[in-house]
Design a protein around this motif. Structure first.
Motif, PDB file in Angstrom:
ATOM      1  N   VAL A  18       0.874  -1.175   0.000  1.00  0.00           N
ATOM      2  CA  VAL A  18       0.000   0.000   0.000  1.00  0.00           C
ATOM      3  C   VAL A  18       0.906   1.218   0.000  1.00  0.00           C
ATOM      4  O   VAL A  18       1.913   1.250   0.718  1.00  0.00           O
ATOM      5  CB  VAL A  18      -0.921   0.039   1.243  1.00  0.00           C
ATOM      6  N   ALA A  19       0.559   2.224  -0.782  1.00  0.00           N
ATOM      7  CA  ALA A  19       1.300   3.482  -0.784  1.00  0.00           C
ATOM      8  C   ALA A  19       0.320   4.605  -1.101  1.00  0.00           C
ATOM      9  O   ALA A  19      -0.573   4.436  -1.932  1.00  0.00           O
ATOM     10  CB  ALA A  19       2.415   3.448  -1.816  1.00  0.00           C
ATOM     11  N   ASP A  20       0.489   5.738  -0.401  1.00  0.00           N
ATOM     12  CA  ASP A  20      -0.486   6.812  -0.551  1.00  0.00           C
ATOM     13  C   ASP A  20       0.075   8.103   0.028  1.00  0.00           C
ATOM     14  O   ASP A  20       1.108   8.098   0.695  1.00  0.00           O
ATOM     15  CB  ASP A  20      -1.770   6.439   0.186  1.00  0.00           C
ATOM     16  N   GLU A  21      -0.642   9.172  -0.175  1.00  0.00           N
ATOM     17  CA  GLU A  21      -0.286  10.472   0.385  1.00  0.00           C
ATOM     18  C   GLU A  21      -0.929  10.632   1.759  1.00  0.00           C
ATOM     19  O   GLU A  21      -1.599  11.625   2.037  1.00  0.00           O
ATOM     20  CB  GLU A  21      -0.699  11.593  -0.562  1.00  0.00           C
ATOM     21  N   THR A  22      -0.732   9.638   2.607  1.00  0.00           N
ATOM     22  CA  THR A  22      -1.284   9.645   3.958  1.00  0.00           C
ATOM     23  C   THR A  22      -0.165   9.338   4.943  1.00  0.00           C
ATOM     24  O   THR A  22       0.991   9.190   4.558  1.00  0.00           O
ATOM     25  CB  THR A  22      -2.397   8.596   4.101  1.00  0.00           C
ATOM     26  N   GLY A  23      -0.533   9.172   6.184  1.00  0.00           N
ATOM     27  CA  GLY A  23       0.445   8.897   7.227  1.00  0.00           C
ATOM     28  C   GLY A  23       0.739   7.424   7.390  1.00  0.00           C
ATOM     29  O   GLY A  23       0.061   6.560   6.820  1.00  0.00           O
ATOM     30  N   PRO A  24       1.753   7.113   8.195  1.00  0.00           N
ATOM     31  CA  PRO A  24       2.178   5.726   8.366  1.00  0.00           C
ATOM     32  C   PRO A  24       1.135   4.832   9.020  1.00  0.00           C
ATOM     33  O   PRO A  24       1.042   3.651   8.683  1.00  0.00           O
ATOM     34  CB  PRO A  24       3.431   5.843   9.239  1.00  0.00           C
ATOM     35  N   ASP A  25       0.345   5.360   9.936  1.00  0.00           N
ATOM     36  CA  ASP A  25      -0.663   4.525  10.595  1.00  0.00           C
ATOM     37  C   ASP A  25      -1.714   4.043   9.608  1.00  0.00           C
ATOM     38  O   ASP A  25      -2.150   2.891   9.655  1.00  0.00           O
ATOM     39  CB  ASP A  25      -1.335   5.284  11.742  1.00  0.00           C
ATOM     40  N   ASP A  26      -2.119   4.930   8.690  1.00  0.00           N
ATOM     41  CA  ASP A  26      -3.134   4.569   7.701  1.00  0.00           C
ATOM     42  C   ASP A  26      -2.625   3.496   6.746  1.00  0.00           C
ATOM     43  O   ASP A  26      -3.308   2.498   6.507  1.00  0.00           O
ATOM     44  CB  ASP A  26      -3.576   5.806   6.921  1.00  0.00           C
ATOM     45  N   VAL A  27      -1.422   3.667   6.195  1.00  0.00           N
ATOM     46  CA  VAL A  27      -0.934   2.655   5.250  1.00  0.00           C
ATOM     47  C   VAL A  27      -0.646   1.331   5.956  1.00  0.00           C
ATOM     48  O   VAL A  27      -0.870   0.267   5.381  1.00  0.00           O
ATOM     49  CB  VAL A  27       0.286   3.125   4.424  1.00  0.00           C
ATOM     50  N   GLU A  28      -0.186   1.383   7.199  1.00  0.00           N
ATOM     51  CA  GLU A  28       0.049   0.130   7.915  1.00  0.00           C
ATOM     52  C   GLU A  28      -1.258  -0.621   8.170  1.00  0.00           C
ATOM     53  O   GLU A  28      -1.341  -1.832   7.973  1.00  0.00           O
ATOM     54  CB  GLU A  28       0.777   0.355   9.234  1.00  0.00           C
ATOM     55  N   ARG A  29      -2.293   0.103   8.571  1.00  0.00           N
ATOM     56  CA  ARG A  29      -3.598  -0.541   8.803  1.00  0.00           C
ATOM     57  C   ARG A  29      -4.103  -1.170   7.508  1.00  0.00           C
ATOM     58  O   ARG A  29      -4.533  -2.330   7.481  1.00  0.00           O
ATOM     59  CB  ARG A  29      -4.607   0.488   9.317  1.00  0.00           C
ATOM     60  N   ARG A  30      -4.014  -0.422   6.413  1.00  0.00           N
ATOM     61  CA  ARG A  30      -4.534  -0.899   5.136  1.00  0.00           C
ATOM     62  C   ARG A  30      -3.742  -2.082   4.584  1.00  0.00           C
ATOM     63  O   ARG A  30      -4.316  -3.020   4.028  1.00  0.00           O
ATOM     64  CB  ARG A  30      -4.592   0.243   4.136  1.00  0.00           C
ATOM     65  N   VAL A  31      -2.409  -2.061   4.754  1.00  0.00           N
ATOM     66  CA  VAL A  31      -1.617  -3.176   4.232  1.00  0.00           C
ATOM     67  C   VAL A  31      -1.863  -4.435   5.055  1.00  0.00           C
ATOM     68  O   VAL A  31      -1.891  -5.543   4.523  1.00  0.00           O
ATOM     69  CB  VAL A  31      -0.118  -2.818   4.132  1.00  0.00           C
ATOM     70  N   ARG A  32      -2.081  -4.281   6.362  1.00  0.00           N
ATOM     71  CA  ARG A  32      -2.416  -5.448   7.191  1.00  0.00           C
ATOM     72  C   ARG A  32      -3.783  -6.019   6.787  1.00  0.00           C
ATOM     73  O   ARG A  32      -3.960  -7.242   6.736  1.00  0.00           O
ATOM     74  CB  ARG A  32      -2.398  -5.069   8.666  1.00  0.00           C
ATOM     75  N   GLU A  33      -4.752  -5.136   6.501  1.00  0.00           N
ATOM     76  CA  GLU A  33      -6.066  -5.603   6.048  1.00  0.00           C
ATOM     77  C   GLU A  33      -5.961  -6.339   4.715  1.00  0.00           C
ATOM     78  O   GLU A  33      -6.601  -7.369   4.505  1.00  0.00           O
ATOM     79  CB  GLU A  33      -7.032  -4.425   5.918  1.00  0.00           C
ATOM     80  N   GLY A  34      -5.160  -5.804   3.797  1.00  0.00           N
ATOM     81  CA  GLY A  34      -4.969  -6.457   2.504  1.00  0.00           C
ATOM     82  C   GLY A  34      -4.320  -7.821   2.638  1.00  0.00           C
ATOM     83  O   GLY A  34      -4.737  -8.793   1.989  1.00  0.00           O
ATOM     84  N   LEU A  35      -3.289  -7.897   3.476  1.00  0.00           N
ATOM     85  CA  LEU A  35      -2.620  -9.175   3.693  1.00  0.00           C
ATOM     86  C   LEU A  35      -3.589 -10.201   4.278  1.00  0.00           C
ATOM     87  O   LEU A  35      -3.642 -11.348   3.829  1.00  0.00           O
ATOM     88  CB  LEU A  35      -1.412  -9.002   4.611  1.00  0.00           C
ATOM     89  N   ALA A  36      -4.386  -9.779   5.239  1.00  0.00           N
ATOM     90  CA  ALA A  36      -5.365 -10.687   5.843  1.00  0.00           C
ATOM     91  C   ALA A  36      -6.367 -11.176   4.797  1.00  0.00           C
ATOM     92  O   ALA A  36      -6.729 -12.364   4.773  1.00  0.00           O
ATOM     93  CB  ALA A  36      -6.086 -10.004   7.005  1.00  0.00           C
ATOM     94  N   ALA A  37      -6.801 -10.286   3.909  1.00  0.00           N
ATOM     95  CA  ALA A  37      -7.737 -10.686   2.852  1.00  0.00           C
ATOM     96  C   ALA A  37      -7.084 -11.691   1.903  1.00  0.00           C
ATOM     97  O   ALA A  37      -7.715 -12.672   1.497  1.00  0.00           O
ATOM     98  CB  ALA A  37      -8.221  -9.457   2.086  1.00  0.00           C
ATOM     99  N   GLY A  38      -5.814 -11.474   1.558  1.00  0.00           N
ATOM    100  CA  GLY A  38      -5.100 -12.411   0.695  1.00  0.00           C
ATOM    101  C   GLY A  38      -4.912 -13.762   1.354  1.00  0.00           C
ATOM    102  O   GLY A  38      -4.999 -14.806   0.693  1.00  0.00           O
ATOM    103  N   GLN A  39      -4.662 -13.753   2.657  1.00  0.00           N
ATOM    104  CA  GLN A  39      -4.507 -15.011   3.385  1.00  0.00           C
ATOM    105  C   GLN A  39      -5.812 -15.803   3.378  1.00  0.00           C
ATOM    106  O   GLN A  39      -5.796 -17.036   3.271  1.00  0.00           O
ATOM    107  CB  GLN A  39      -4.057 -14.731   4.820  1.00  0.00           C
ATOM    108  N   GLU A  40      -6.942 -15.116   3.485  1.00  0.00           N
ATOM    109  CA  GLU A  40      -8.240 -15.786   3.491  1.00  0.00           C
ATOM    110  C   GLU A  40      -8.542 -16.473   2.156  1.00  0.00           C
ATOM    111  O   GLU A  40      -9.291 -17.445   2.109  1.00  0.00           O
ATOM    112  CB  GLU A  40      -9.350 -14.796   3.828  1.00  0.00           C
ATOM    113  N   LEU A  41      -7.943 -15.986   1.074  1.00  0.00           N
ATOM    114  CA  LEU A  41      -8.170 -16.571  -0.250  1.00  0.00           C
ATOM    115  C   LEU A  41      -7.430 -17.885  -0.458  1.00  0.00           C
ATOM    116  O   LEU A  41      -7.722 -18.616  -1.399  1.00  0.00           O
ATOM    117  CB  LEU A  41      -7.715 -15.593  -1.336  1.00  0.00           C
TER     118      LEU A  41
END
Length: 159
Positions: free
Chosen positions: A98-121
């Motif tokens: 994940v990469a964006d014009e936001t802060g580190p907390d936001d991208v970390e939360r989003r990348v963890r959510e994405g990883l969890a979704a990929g693991q579920e697949l």
């Protein structure tokens, strides 16, 4: 295949491409041609978070990478995050970015959510997850890039 290294960097410069090149230099991979792949970690390959890449071969060769990268014109802030997890017993794994014009907390939360979704697949039992985040502020009148990459092995001839 040898080790996959997770590297990161951030830099500012007068143009977007110059800031990207400078961020690649911070990560130690500025002299290679990067070839992006999706996100699967092959079984039996170690993943190490190293920050800056060692010498991976001659300049101009190809490096296979998974890349999280954001560039912005200042003023502002950019953040990039890469998360990864392996299946148990040295099996395959996943990278998510994940990469964006936001802060580190936001991208970390989003990348963890994405990883969890990929693991579920996948029908794999996963071990612990890891995250690398790079954030940089952009001053007015400059471009700033933040990036995190997983670099697969060493460079290979491009032709």
């Amino acid at each position: 295949m040898s080790t996959i290294r997770v590297v990161w960097g951030a830099a500012s410069a007068p143009t977007a491409m110059a800031s990207y090149d400078a961020a690649l230099a911070e990560a130690g991979v500025e002299n290679y041609n990067l070839v992006s792949v999706s996100s699967v970690i092959p079984a039996g390959v170690d993943v190490e978070a190293v920050g800056t890449a060692p010498d991976l071969g001659p300049a101009g060769e190809r490096l296979t990478v998974v890349e999280a990268r954001a560039t912005t014109a200042g003023p502002g802030q950019v953040s990039a995050a890469l998360a990864w997890s392996r299946s148990v017993e040295d099996g395959p794994g996943l990278f998510y970015e994940v990469a964006d014009e936001t802060g580190p907390d936001d991208v970390e939360r989003r990348v963890r959510e994405g990883l969890a979704a990929g693991q579920e697949l996948r029908d794999w039992e996963f071990a612990d997850s890891h995250v690398a985040v790079e954030t940089e502020s952009a001053e007015s009148g400059t471009y700033t890039t933040a990036l995190v990459l997983s670099v697969y092995g060493e460079s290979e001839p491009i032709c």
